[in-house]
Enzyme design. Structure first.
Site, mmCIF file in Angstrom:
data_model
loop_
_atom_site.group_PDB
_atom_site.id
_atom_site.type_symbol
_atom_site.label_atom_id
_atom_site.label_comp_id
_atom_site.label_asym_id
_atom_site.label_seq_id
_atom_site.Cartn_x
_atom_site.Cartn_y
_atom_site.Cartn_z
ATOM 1 N N GLY A 126 129.963 -1.397 -18.331
ATOM 2 C CA GLY A 126 130.991 -0.488 -18.826
ATOM 3 C C GLY A 126 130.502 0.828 -19.381
ATOM 4 O O GLY A 126 131.295 1.623 -19.898
ATOM 5 N N THR A 182 127.734 3.881 -12.791
ATOM 6 C CA THR A 182 128.155 4.153 -11.415
ATOM 7 C C THR A 182 128.816 5.522 -11.308
ATOM 8 O O THR A 182 128.564 6.281 -10.370
ATOM 9 C CB THR A 182 129.114 3.060 -10.918
ATOM 10 O OG1 THR A 182 128.449 1.792 -10.965
ATOM 11 C CG2 THR A 182 129.557 3.339 -9.486
ATOM 12 N N TYR A 208 132.080 -15.956 -14.950
ATOM 13 C CA TYR A 208 132.699 -15.571 -16.210
ATOM 14 C C TYR A 208 133.614 -16.668 -16.763
ATOM 15 O O TYR A 208 133.912 -16.693 -17.955
ATOM 16 C CB TYR A 208 133.471 -14.260 -16.044
ATOM 17 C CG TYR A 208 132.569 -13.044 -16.045
ATOM 18 C CD1 TYR A 208 131.775 -12.761 -17.145
ATOM 19 C CD2 TYR A 208 132.501 -12.189 -14.957
ATOM 20 C CE1 TYR A 208 130.931 -11.657 -17.156
ATOM 21 C CE2 TYR A 208 131.670 -11.076 -14.960
ATOM 22 C CZ TYR A 208 130.894 -10.826 -16.066
ATOM 23 O OH TYR A 208 130.064 -9.730 -16.083
ATOM 24 N N ASP A 218 122.761 3.252 -8.803
ATOM 25 C CA ASP A 218 123.362 2.860 -10.077
ATOM 26 C C ASP A 218 122.826 1.524 -10.589
ATOM 27 O O ASP A 218 123.448 0.890 -11.437
ATOM 28 C CB ASP A 218 124.894 2.836 -9.979
ATOM 29 C CG ASP A 218 125.425 1.741 -9.061
ATOM 30 O OD1 ASP A 218 124.612 1.045 -8.404
ATOM 31 O OD2 ASP A 218 126.664 1.573 -9.000
#
Length: 210
Positions: A11, A15, A44, A83
């Protein structure tokens, strides 16, 4: 600068920044392919069960991408902006796997990482945890919404621990907590100018932007 890496916590905007820099530099943009990974949403929800297959799949995917995109030169675009860095695989695996799984994973990682090229500059973006959580919420990926502040802090610690051992290429750690390079063009230009410098020493170099 032939090979530039933009890294950071979940976050942080790596990117977005890598894409902006690649466009400005007319460089080839290399982005991590993770949206189609079938293990990520499962991880997750059940980390203990899916951590090992997730990390193996990331290892295979990242190795294939690096081999195809970076180790096979494109004469029309000799510069690359990525990235992520291949070592990200080991950073996350150390955090997500139990000791036995990590030892096995590390053996495989050491084999496939041999010959992976070093970046000319590795940029690590740092932002405070509340901002990371806000960014994660704003981009709206369902499987990320359960990410906690504690998890982000552990990821950060894993990166820092790894980067302290780097001595073969320069690492630029940039604190961007006080700027917004997406909404403010002056902030972006400031960040771009810092990254464009070529006199960084091997290992960690630190900059705080405000």
């Amino acid at each position: 600068m032939r090979f530039l890496v933009i890294e950071g916590n979940i976050g942080v905007g790596k990117t977005t920044l890598a894409k902006m820099l690649a466009q400005d530099l007319n460089a080839k943009f290399i982005t991590e392919q993770f949206d189609d990974n079938p293990f990520l949403p499962k991880f997750y929800k059940d980390k203990d069960r899916y951590a090992f297959p997730l990390e193996l799949s990331f290892l295979a995917n990242r190795y294939t991408q690096v081999k195809q995109e970076i180790m096979s030169p494109d004469l029309s675009r000799p510069q690359f902006v990525a990235d992520y860095h291949f070592s990200k695989t080991a950073v996350f695996a150390r955090h997500t796997l139990n000791s036995d799984e990590y030892q096995l994973f590390r053996q495989i990682y050491d084999i496939v990482s041999d010959g992976i090229p070093n970046p000319d500059l590795y940029v690590f973006l740092h932002a405070e945890t509340p901002r990371l959580l806000e960014n994660i919420k704003m981009r709206g990926r369902d499987y990320e919404q359960g990410i906690t502040a504690g998890y982000l802090r552990k990821v950060q610690e894993g990166y820092i621990s790894h980067l302290k051992q780097v001595d073969t290429f320069p690492v630029l750690m940039v604190d961007i907590s006080q700027i917004d390079f997406v909404k403010n063009l002056e902030h972006y230009q400031l960040l771009k100018n810092i990254i464009s410098k070529s006199d960084y020493k091997l290992g960690i170099n630190r900059v705080i932007l405000s």
